[in-house]
Design a protein around this motif. Structure first.
Motif, PDB file in Angstrom:
ATOM      1  N   GLY A 285     -19.774   2.151 -39.402  1.00 36.47           N
ATOM      2  CA  GLY A 285     -19.620   1.105 -40.184  1.00 36.47           C
ATOM      3  C   GLY A 285     -19.288   1.494 -41.500  1.00 36.47           C
ATOM      4  O   GLY A 285     -18.612   2.730 -41.526  1.00 36.47           O
ATOM      5  N   ALA A 286     -19.656   1.140 -42.903  1.00 42.89           N
ATOM      6  CA  ALA A 286     -18.976   1.671 -44.029  1.00 42.89           C
ATOM      7  C   ALA A 286     -20.322   1.231 -45.194  1.00 42.89           C
ATOM      8  O   ALA A 286     -20.864   0.112 -44.809  1.00 42.89           O
ATOM      9  CB  ALA A 286     -17.816   1.172 -44.494  1.00 42.89           C
ATOM     10  N   ASP A 287     -20.432   1.885 -46.344  1.00 42.66           N
ATOM     11  CA  ASP A 287     -21.082   1.458 -47.390  1.00 42.66           C
ATOM     12  C   ASP A 287     -20.188   0.436 -48.022  1.00 42.66           C
ATOM     13  O   ASP A 287     -19.509   0.666 -48.674  1.00 42.66           O
ATOM     14  CB  ASP A 287     -21.475   2.674 -48.434  1.00 42.66           C
ATOM     15  CG  ASP A 287     -22.120   2.134 -49.513  1.00 42.66           C
ATOM     16  OD1 ASP A 287     -22.315   0.732 -49.919  1.00 42.66           O
ATOM     17  OD2 ASP A 287     -22.596   3.062 -50.408  1.00 42.66           O
ATOM     18  N   LEU A 288     -20.765  -0.834 -47.623  1.00 45.67           N
ATOM     19  CA  LEU A 288     -19.806  -2.384 -48.001  1.00 45.67           C
ATOM     20  C   LEU A 288     -19.621  -2.314 -49.631  1.00 45.67           C
ATOM     21  O   LEU A 288     -18.860  -3.042 -50.012  1.00 45.67           O
ATOM     22  CB  LEU A 288     -20.414  -3.357 -47.445  1.00 45.67           C
ATOM     23  CG  LEU A 288     -20.673  -3.483 -45.907  1.00 45.67           C
ATOM     24  CD1 LEU A 288     -21.202  -4.721 -45.206  1.00 45.67           C
ATOM     25  CD2 LEU A 288     -19.373  -3.060 -45.204  1.00 45.67           C
ATOM     26  N   ASP A 289     -20.707  -1.798 -50.371  1.00 46.31           N
ATOM     27  CA  ASP A 289     -20.537  -2.019 -51.797  1.00 46.31           C
ATOM     28  C   ASP A 289     -20.205  -0.756 -52.587  1.00 46.31           C
ATOM     29  O   ASP A 289     -20.263  -0.560 -53.787  1.00 46.31           O
ATOM     30  CB  ASP A 289     -21.825  -2.383 -52.263  1.00 46.31           C
ATOM     31  CG  ASP A 289     -22.385  -3.723 -51.913  1.00 46.31           C
ATOM     32  OD1 ASP A 289     -21.624  -4.661 -51.808  1.00 46.31           O
ATOM     33  OD2 ASP A 289     -23.596  -3.786 -51.147  1.00 46.31           O
TER      34      ASP A 289
ATOM     35  N   THR B  32     -18.760   5.704 -43.570  1.00 43.36           N
ATOM     36  CA  THR B  32     -18.351   5.871 -45.123  1.00 43.36           C
ATOM     37  C   THR B  32     -17.474   7.025 -45.428  1.00 43.36           C
ATOM     38  O   THR B  32     -16.653   6.962 -46.269  1.00 43.36           O
ATOM     39  CB  THR B  32     -19.662   5.694 -46.001  1.00 43.36           C
ATOM     40  OG1 THR B  32     -20.368   4.590 -45.360  1.00 43.36           O
ATOM     41  CG2 THR B  32     -19.320   5.680 -47.344  1.00 43.36           C
ATOM     42  N   HIS B  33     -17.761   8.136 -45.024  1.00 43.70           N
ATOM     43  CA  HIS B  33     -17.285   9.521 -45.309  1.00 43.70           C
ATOM     44  C   HIS B  33     -15.657   9.287 -44.969  1.00 43.70           C
ATOM     45  O   HIS B  33     -14.998   9.600 -45.520  1.00 43.70           O
ATOM     46  CB  HIS B  33     -17.938  10.705 -44.592  1.00 43.70           C
ATOM     47  CG  HIS B  33     -17.511  12.051 -45.246  1.00 43.70           C
ATOM     48  ND1 HIS B  33     -16.406  12.816 -44.630  1.00 43.70           N
ATOM     49  CD2 HIS B  33     -18.306  12.665 -46.009  1.00 43.70           C
ATOM     50  CE1 HIS B  33     -16.459  13.728 -45.220  1.00 43.70           C
ATOM     51  NE2 HIS B  33     -17.411  13.866 -46.207  1.00 43.70           N
ATOM     52  N   VAL B  34     -15.625   8.850 -43.376  1.00 48.42           N
ATOM     53  CA  VAL B  34     -14.198   8.872 -43.040  1.00 48.42           C
ATOM     54  C   VAL B  34     -13.268   7.976 -43.771  1.00 48.42           C
ATOM     55  O   VAL B  34     -12.256   8.121 -43.943  1.00 48.42           O
ATOM     56  CB  VAL B  34     -14.304   8.215 -41.386  1.00 48.42           C
ATOM     57  CG1 VAL B  34     -13.053   7.883 -41.008  1.00 48.42           C
ATOM     58  CG2 VAL B  34     -15.072   9.412 -40.592  1.00 48.42           C
TER      59      VAL B  34
ATOM     60  N   GLY C 281     -15.822  18.676 -39.447  1.00 50.75           N
ATOM     61  CA  GLY C 281     -15.713  18.299 -38.131  1.00 50.75           C
ATOM     62  C   GLY C 281     -14.242  17.684 -38.044  1.00 50.75           C
ATOM     63  O   GLY C 281     -13.789  17.367 -38.881  1.00 50.75           O
ATOM     64  N   THR C 282     -14.088  17.630 -36.558  1.00 54.53           N
ATOM     65  CA  THR C 282     -12.671  17.097 -36.314  1.00 54.53           C
ATOM     66  C   THR C 282     -12.671  15.399 -36.724  1.00 54.53           C
ATOM     67  O   THR C 282     -11.825  14.966 -37.012  1.00 54.53           O
ATOM     68  CB  THR C 282     -12.326  16.999 -34.981  1.00 54.53           C
ATOM     69  OG1 THR C 282     -13.156  16.457 -34.005  1.00 54.53           O
ATOM     70  CG2 THR C 282     -11.844  18.646 -34.540  1.00 54.53           C
ATOM     71  N   SER C 283     -13.949  14.998 -37.094  1.00 58.31           N
ATOM     72  CA  SER C 283     -14.079  13.328 -37.475  1.00 58.31           C
ATOM     73  C   SER C 283     -13.552  13.490 -39.260  1.00 58.31           C
ATOM     74  O   SER C 283     -13.086  12.323 -39.475  1.00 58.31           O
ATOM     75  CB  SER C 283     -15.590  13.259 -37.505  1.00 58.31           C
ATOM     76  OG  SER C 283     -15.907  12.587 -36.533  1.00 58.31           O
ATOM     77  N   MET C 284     -13.769  14.747 -39.691  1.00 56.82           N
ATOM     78  CA  MET C 284     -13.213  14.761 -41.144  1.00 56.82           C
ATOM     79  C   MET C 284     -11.612  15.091 -41.189  1.00 56.82           C
ATOM     80  O   MET C 284     -10.777  14.730 -41.990  1.00 56.82           O
ATOM     81  CB  MET C 284     -13.788  15.885 -41.909  1.00 56.82           C
ATOM     82  CG  MET C 284     -15.390  15.530 -42.258  1.00 56.82           C
ATOM     83  SD  MET C 284     -16.649  15.092 -40.938  1.00 56.82           S
ATOM     84  CE  MET C 284     -16.639  13.413 -41.218  1.00 56.82           C
ATOM     85  N   ALA C 285     -11.056  15.779 -39.989  1.00 54.90           N
ATOM     86  CA  ALA C 285      -9.588  15.777 -39.977  1.00 54.90           C
ATOM     87  C   ALA C 285      -8.860  14.608 -39.621  1.00 54.90           C
ATOM     88  O   ALA C 285      -7.749  14.398 -40.157  1.00 54.90           O
ATOM     89  CB  ALA C 285      -9.254  17.043 -38.918  1.00 54.90           C
TER      90      ALA C 285
ATOM     91  N   MET D  26     -10.514   6.410 -35.328  1.00 57.72           N
ATOM     92  CA  MET D  26     -11.656   6.674 -34.291  1.00 57.72           C
ATOM     93  C   MET D  26     -12.091   8.124 -34.311  1.00 57.72           C
ATOM     94  O   MET D  26     -11.590   8.812 -33.425  1.00 57.72           O
ATOM     95  CB  MET D  26     -11.274   6.231 -32.816  1.00 57.72           C
ATOM     96  CG  MET D  26     -10.925   4.831 -32.790  1.00 57.72           C
ATOM     97  SD  MET D  26     -10.440   4.385 -30.956  1.00 57.72           S
ATOM     98  CE  MET D  26     -11.910   4.408 -30.079  1.00 57.72           C
ATOM     99  N   SER D  27     -13.124   8.388 -35.144  1.00 65.13           N
ATOM    100  CA  SER D  27     -13.615   9.829 -35.328  1.00 65.13           C
ATOM    101  C   SER D  27     -14.916   9.755 -34.348  1.00 65.13           C
ATOM    102  O   SER D  27     -16.101   9.922 -34.860  1.00 65.13           O
ATOM    103  CB  SER D  27     -13.939   9.872 -36.592  1.00 65.13           C
ATOM    104  OG  SER D  27     -12.749  10.385 -37.511  1.00 65.13           O
ATOM    105  N   LEU D  28     -14.605   9.728 -33.113  1.00 61.98           N
ATOM    106  CA  LEU D  28     -15.810   9.558 -32.151  1.00 61.98           C
ATOM    107  C   LEU D  28     -15.091   9.864 -30.748  1.00 61.98           C
ATOM    108  O   LEU D  28     -13.998   9.992 -30.401  1.00 61.98           O
ATOM    109  CB  LEU D  28     -16.253   8.330 -32.071  1.00 61.98           C
ATOM    110  CG  LEU D  28     -15.327   6.956 -31.715  1.00 61.98           C
ATOM    111  CD1 LEU D  28     -15.076   6.821 -30.428  1.00 61.98           C
ATOM    112  CD2 LEU D  28     -16.139   5.643 -32.312  1.00 61.98           C
TER     113      LEU D  28
END
Length: 415
Positions: free
Chosen positions: A146-150, A179-181, A357-361, A239-241
């Motif tokens: 998800g994400a920080d919607l605000d 949210t970071h992604v 992480g590769t999630s950040m790449a 898709m960082s998963l």
């Protein structure tokens, strides 16, 4: 099958003018002629025991000051606009402890994260990174927690938010990863916080992972299905998963791999999928969706200063600058490499955080794909992948790369 996240965790303002107490000026003395000439804002701190309101009023009257704030709790004093001569006269009074020039303050300046700098997004004519909030007209789905919607530094498309996690009630991020992604892809170029590769890209939060960072294959397919249903609006999906698996087929023959079949349908509909290679120091062929040919699979580079050449000291973890990240998956399924170590981006509750992480790449590349799609609206996913690879550089050291293959390093300077 459970699917795990591919990541390692890591104003004040001042005004002017005030009040006064026993001014230190003889009551019968004429007003001191110090009010003419150029004026500037000052802050006056009074001696202990002074009554700021009465002193400020008296000193303003006698010296021709234009009083602003009066301070009575943290200190006794006031702010005022006055001439330098009046300031000099005040400093000589026994009721005045100090007189200082007022100065400007501002919100913490926006920083360009090292990964955004290394990808040369600041040179992209489409990104236009200059501290002015001019948003890239593109839509990116973040299939994640998800994400920080605000979050004030993200352009969240709330109407496009979707919850597919069976362990959650809404697309709101309770973990931080999504949210970071999202920030790496599209944090606003608004002068504060951080900036993304494609500033202001509309983020569609698609929650498929719980607030613990895990989910089911069926949840992930729900997210892909949602993106496919909006393929006429969404250009790119990140898709960082990933989880254990392999690519035993191709589109049209996916060998009963439902997630692969779903991605095939979504890419056929025009959505470019960018995925993380994985953090197991293993061949990406052993992880899905990283192993799928239809996606853009991204490994991680350790970069600590946003510049080529190496030699920068490590920051949040002990990798070597400008080399293949020690945790990153590798292999022939990897299509690009991008910064993924000690990446600063948006976080929960409107905050920021640095993780690796590769999630950040992967979101760096998703941002690059978004830039290209914004100016090439008819480009297919294959064409976007080819453009990213063609624009990439080999200006990094692969001495520590387990497979010895020097993947192209993301560079979006011409996008």
């Amino acid at each position: 099958m459970r699917r795990n996240l591919l990541f390692t965790a890591a104003a004040t303002s001042t005004a002017v003018v005030g009040s006064i107490l026993g001014s230190g000026l003889a009551a019968a003395a004429p007003a001191v002629p110090l009010a003419s000439g150029d004026t500037a804002p000052y802050i006056v701190v009074l001696a202990d025991g002074a009554d700021a309101r009465s002193v400020a009023a008296a000193q303003a009257d006698r010296l021709g000051l234009d009083v602003g704030h009066v301070y009575t709790s943290a200190l006794e004093g006031y702010s005022a606009t006055m001439t330098p001569a009046a300031a000099t006269a005040l400093r000589a009074l026994p009721t005045v402890q100090s007189v200082q020039k007022d100065t400007k303050v501002s919100a913490t300046a926006q920083t360009t994260p090292t990964g955004v700098n290394r990808a040369d997004a600041d040179l992209s004519p489409t990104a236009r990174i200059n501290g002015v909030d001019e948003r890239v007209d593109v839509d990116v789905a973040v299939i994640d927690t998800g994400a920080d919607l605000d979050h004030p530094d993200l352009n969240i498309y709330r109407a496009g938010a979707k919850n597919c996690s069976t362990l959650a009630l809404s697309p709101e991020d309770g973990h931080g990863h999504g949210t970071h992604v999202s920030g790496t892809i599209g944090a606003l170029d608004n002068g504060t916080g951080v900036v993304g590769v494609a500033p202001g890209a509309r983020i569609w939060p698609v929650k498929v992972l719980s607030d613990l960072g895990t989910g089911l294959n069926s949840d992930v397919i729900c997210g892909i299905d949602y993106v496919a249903a909006h393929a006429n609006e969404i250009e790119v999906a990140n898709m960082s998963l990933g989880g254990a698996g392999s690519d035993d087929g191709n589109c049209g023959r996916t060998d009963d791999d439902a997630m692969h079949e779903a991605i095939c349908a979504a890419t056929d509909a025009g959505v470019t999928f960018v995925v993380a290679a994985g953090n197991d120091s293993a061949d990406a062929a052993e992880s899905t969706p990283a192993a799928y040919d239809e996606v853009i699979t991204v490994s991680a580079l350790a970069d600590f200063n946003g510049l080529p050449g190496g030699g920068a000291p490590s920051t949040c973890r002990a990798d070597e600058d400008d080399t293949f990240a020690s945790f990153s998956n590798y292999g022939t399924d990897v299509d690009l490499i991008a910064p993924g170590v000690c990446i600063n981006s948006t976080w929960l509750n409107g905050g920021y955080n640095t993780i690796s992480g590769t999630s950040m790449a992967s979101p760096h590349v998703a941002g690059g794909a978004a830039l290209y799609a914004a100016t090439h609206p008819t480009a297919t996913p294959d064409q976007i992948k080819a453009a990213l690879q063609a624009a990439g550089t080999t200006d990094w050291s692969n001495a520590d790369d387990p497979d010895g293959i020097k993947e192209k390093l993301l560079n979006v300077s011409t996008f």
